[in-house]
Design an enzyme around this catalytic site. Structure first.
Site, mmCIF file in Angstrom:
data_model
loop_
_atom_site.group_PDB
_atom_site.id
_atom_site.type_symbol
_atom_site.label_atom_id
_atom_site.label_comp_id
_atom_site.label_asym_id
_atom_site.label_seq_id
_atom_site.Cartn_x
_atom_site.Cartn_y
_atom_site.Cartn_z
ATOM 1 N N LYS A 1 27.456 4.752 -39.017
ATOM 2 C CA LYS A 1 26.356 5.221 -39.195
ATOM 3 C C LYS A 1 25.516 4.305 -39.245
ATOM 4 O O LYS A 1 24.429 4.422 -39.583
ATOM 5 C CB LYS A 1 26.694 6.964 -38.652
ATOM 6 C CG LYS A 1 24.711 6.987 -38.801
ATOM 7 C CD LYS A 1 24.490 7.050 -36.750
ATOM 8 C CE LYS A 1 23.271 7.518 -36.716
ATOM 9 N NZ LYS A 1 22.703 7.550 -35.299
ATOM 10 N N CYS B 1 16.471 8.520 -36.694
ATOM 11 C CA CYS B 1 17.963 8.010 -37.844
ATOM 12 C C CYS B 1 16.923 6.398 -38.762
ATOM 13 O O CYS B 1 17.608 6.630 -39.749
ATOM 14 C CB CYS B 1 18.028 7.079 -36.635
ATOM 15 S SG CYS B 1 19.164 8.898 -35.175
HETATM 16 N N1 LIG Z 1 17.785 12.981 -32.665
HETATM 17 C C1 LIG Z 1 19.044 10.982 -32.421
HETATM 18 O O1 LIG Z 1 18.183 10.525 -31.989
HETATM 19 C C2 LIG Z 1 20.475 11.739 -33.732
HETATM 20 C C3 LIG Z 1 21.028 10.142 -33.119
HETATM 21 C C4 LIG Z 1 21.929 10.254 -34.282
HETATM 22 C C5 LIG Z 1 22.126 11.571 -35.068
HETATM 23 N N2 LIG Z 1 21.603 12.101 -35.130
HETATM 24 C C6 LIG Z 1 22.066 13.343 -36.179
HETATM 25 O O2 LIG Z 1 22.108 14.753 -35.842
HETATM 26 C C7 LIG Z 1 21.735 15.417 -36.410
HETATM 27 C C8 LIG Z 1 20.780 16.634 -35.032
HETATM 28 O O3 LIG Z 1 19.754 15.946 -35.031
HETATM 29 P P1 LIG Z 1 19.202 16.384 -33.849
HETATM 30 O O4 LIG Z 1 17.535 14.927 -32.962
HETATM 31 O O5 LIG Z 1 19.848 16.529 -33.350
HETATM 32 O O6 LIG Z 1 18.247 17.363 -34.708
HETATM 33 P P2 LIG Z 1 17.474 17.975 -34.151
HETATM 34 O O7 LIG Z 1 16.722 18.656 -34.624
HETATM 35 O O8 LIG Z 1 17.024 18.108 -32.306
HETATM 36 O O9 LIG Z 1 18.169 20.219 -33.519
HETATM 37 C C9 LIG Z 1 19.196 20.332 -35.027
HETATM 38 C C10 LIG Z 1 18.681 21.880 -34.181
HETATM 39 O O10 LIG Z 1 19.808 22.654 -35.223
HETATM 40 C C11 LIG Z 1 19.265 24.184 -35.678
HETATM 41 N N3 LIG Z 1 20.521 24.277 -36.721
HETATM 42 C C12 LIG Z 1 19.306 24.868 -37.874
HETATM 43 N N4 LIG Z 1 20.165 24.814 -38.537
HETATM 44 C C13 LIG Z 1 21.168 25.192 -38.193
HETATM 45 C C14 LIG Z 1 22.682 26.616 -38.464
HETATM 46 N N5 LIG Z 1 23.022 26.752 -39.429
HETATM 47 N N6 LIG Z 1 23.631 26.862 -37.717
HETATM 48 C C15 LIG Z 1 22.847 26.242 -36.258
HETATM 49 N N7 LIG Z 1 21.807 25.951 -35.940
HETATM 50 C C16 LIG Z 1 20.942 25.422 -36.703
HETATM 51 C C17 LIG Z 1 17.949 23.616 -35.231
HETATM 52 O O11 LIG Z 1 17.274 25.094 -34.862
HETATM 53 C C18 LIG Z 1 18.347 22.474 -34.129
HETATM 54 O O12 LIG Z 1 17.911 22.890 -32.937
HETATM 55 C C19 LIG Z 1 21.307 14.958 -38.129
HETATM 56 O O13 LIG Z 1 21.822 14.660 -38.573
HETATM 57 C C20 LIG Z 1 20.624 13.359 -36.787
HETATM 58 O O14 LIG Z 1 20.393 12.364 -37.906
HETATM 59 C C21 LIG Z 1 20.469 12.896 -34.432
#
Ligand SMILES: NC(=O)c1ccc[n+]([C@@H]2O[C@H](COP(=O)([O-])OP(=O)(O)OC[C@H]3O[C@@H](n4cnc5c(N)ncnc54)[C@H](O)[C@@H]3O)[C@@H](O)[C@H]2O)c1
Length: 421
Positions: A218, A272
């Site tokens: 990734k 990302c």
């Molecule tokens: N957004 C993207 O395009 C994308 C793409 C690929 C990978 N990612 C990866 O995926 C992961 C999540 O990204 P995202 O964009 O969904 O983030 P986001 O901020 O949209 O969502 C994360 C969620 O996790 C919740 N959270 C935080 N701590 C928590 C806990 N202890 N227990 C339960 N919920 C909790 C937050 O309240 C939030 O709703 C990251 O590592 C990111 O790098 C994101």
């Protein structure tokens, strides 16, 4: 390739932890296959919105799917963890000041789910993570639950894997099912079980490896993009100095059968590409020289754009700038790590004499970092352009691509995306 068929009854209940841009669609896609899913999030507002069948962020086409699986009772959300057969952890993995990863959300999620773990359970880390994070999470789970084991052969074994997400925000409905997935277990059985889980909703190739390689895959994908965008951004600076149209140059060079240069822009944003390369740099600082330099080139582009704007406004009285777009990319509302937002913010903070009209069709209101500035207002495209001395195009939202260009007559245009050539 193993066909993506699996007995979905192997997963009586799935818990998806972190219901953001990634976790919520993942939860909904699994639920849409008839597997009961409980989504866990620490944010009560997000939980309430999801239970009302409403997506708390903007993602084209996703609202209908969410409403359907919530209404038929396959997906529900809550703040308390549950007893599940599989857990998918999708919490944020931000970086610290020194660019090393901050795993506090993974730690908190592990602490909340550990008491519910039972032998045979699967825990998948989906959050983008530096090499070794999945193993670290597994060890932490065993510290919290010494009655369990990470050895496939033990009766009390749990299974841990990493499966990074590579969907593009704005295209999640298509890509969640159709993108190939890399799946790496800490043990062979962890890999196999995780494959079975993703096979319930992913129709593309499921590529099996170990956890550390999956983590690095990734980071490598996003570093590849970052390095290649840095090349385009560096070209844009060189071309500006030499009086060459960078967009024409790239178009011509890309006619070479083995050349495919990406497009320059105001910088690189999002959760990302602007973040993940740092995880490689901090894991291997001596070796990751090119990846580090690319980060610096892309991070330097916003200041270059700001300098262009200030140069264009030299000598103007009561200068007005129309800044078009603050999202990190086109046709989404995601402002995370957005270079456009950074440019507008720095222009506003450092130049209180500037009157900045901000246009962002995908957000209702400006974020507090901008709305707190008295020299900045949110406006419609036409209104902002009409008032402006300089029109600064920062994001190629479809509304701007399709703009009636006669509106730009008599304006100084700084087009960081090359859409109005
Ligand atoms: N957004 C993207 O395009 C994308 C793409 C690929 C990978 N990612 C990866 O995926 C992961 C999540 O990204 P995202 O964009 O969904 O983030 P986001 O901020 O949209 O969502 C994360 C969620 O996790 C919740 N959270 C935080 N701590 C928590 C806990 N202890 N227990 C339960 N919920 C909790 C937050 O309240 C939030 O709703 C990251 O590592 C990111 O790098 C994101």
């Amino acid at each position: 390739m193993v066909p993506n068929t699996t007995d979905s009854r192997a997963f009586g209940k799935v818990s998806v932890v972190g219901l953001g841009y990634i976790g919520l669609p993942t939860a909904a896609f699994i639920a849409s296959k008839g597997i009961p899913v409980v989504g866990i999030d620490v944010n009560q507002d997000a939980v309430d919105s999801i239970n009302a069948g409403t997506v708390p962020f903007f993602e084209p086409g996703f609202g209908e799917l969410l409403a359907r699986v919530v209404e038929d009772g396959t997906l529900s959300a809550q703040t308390e963890q549950i007893d599940a057969d599989a857990y998918i952890v999708c919490v944020p993995t931000p970086f610290r000041e020194d660019h090393s990863v901050d795993i506090k959300y993974i730690r908190a999620a592990s602490e909340a789910l550990a008491p519910y773990l039972k032998p045979g359970a699967l825990v998948v880390l989906e959050s983008t993570s530096p090499p070794g994070t999945t193993e670290d999470m597994a060890k932490h789970l065993i510290e919290l639950r010494p009655d369990l084991s990470l050895n496939d052969e033990d009766e009390n074994a749990i299974f841990v894997a990493h499966c990074p997400e590579r969907v593009l925000p704005g295209k999640i409905m298509e890509e969640m099912e159709n993108n190939d997935r890399v799946i790496g277990g800490l043990t062979p059985k962890g890999t196999q079980l995780a494959r079975d889980l993703y096979a319930t909703f992913c129709t593309a190739d499921l590529l099996l490896t170990n956890a550390t390689t999956a983590e690095m895959a990734k980071l490598t994908e996003n570093s590849f993009r970052d390095v290649n965008i840095a090349f385009a951004n560096e070209l844009s600076l060189i071309c500006d100095r030499l009086g060459i149209d960078v967009w024409e140059l790239i178009e011509l060079a890309n006619h070479h059968p083995r050349v495919n240069i990406l497009q320059p822009g105001p910088g690189v944003g999002g959760h990302c590409i602007a973040v993940d390369p740092w995880f490689i740099v901090s894991a291997a600082p001596e070796e990751a020289k090119l990846i580090h330099t690319a980060r610096n080139v892309n991070n330097g582009k916003p200041q270059w754009v700001i300098d262009q704007v200030l140069k264009a406004l030299e000598g103007k009285e009561n200068p007005v700038v129309a800044a078009l777009g603050i999202a990190f990319k086109n046709d989404i509302d995601d402002l995370r790590e957005s270079p456009s937002l950074e440019i507008v913010k720095r222009l506003g903070v450092d130049n209180p004499q500037l009157d900045i009209r901000v246009v962002e069709p995908n957000v209702e209101a400006l974020p507090p970092v901008l709305s707190n500035l008295s020299n900045l207002t949110k406006q419609d495209t036409e209104e902002a352009i009409a008032a402006a001395d300089v029109v600064l195009l920062l994001v190629n939202h479809r509304q701007f691509v399709g703009l009636d260009q006669s509106l730009l007559d008599g304006k100084t245009v700084i087009d960081t995306k090359g859409i109005w050539r």
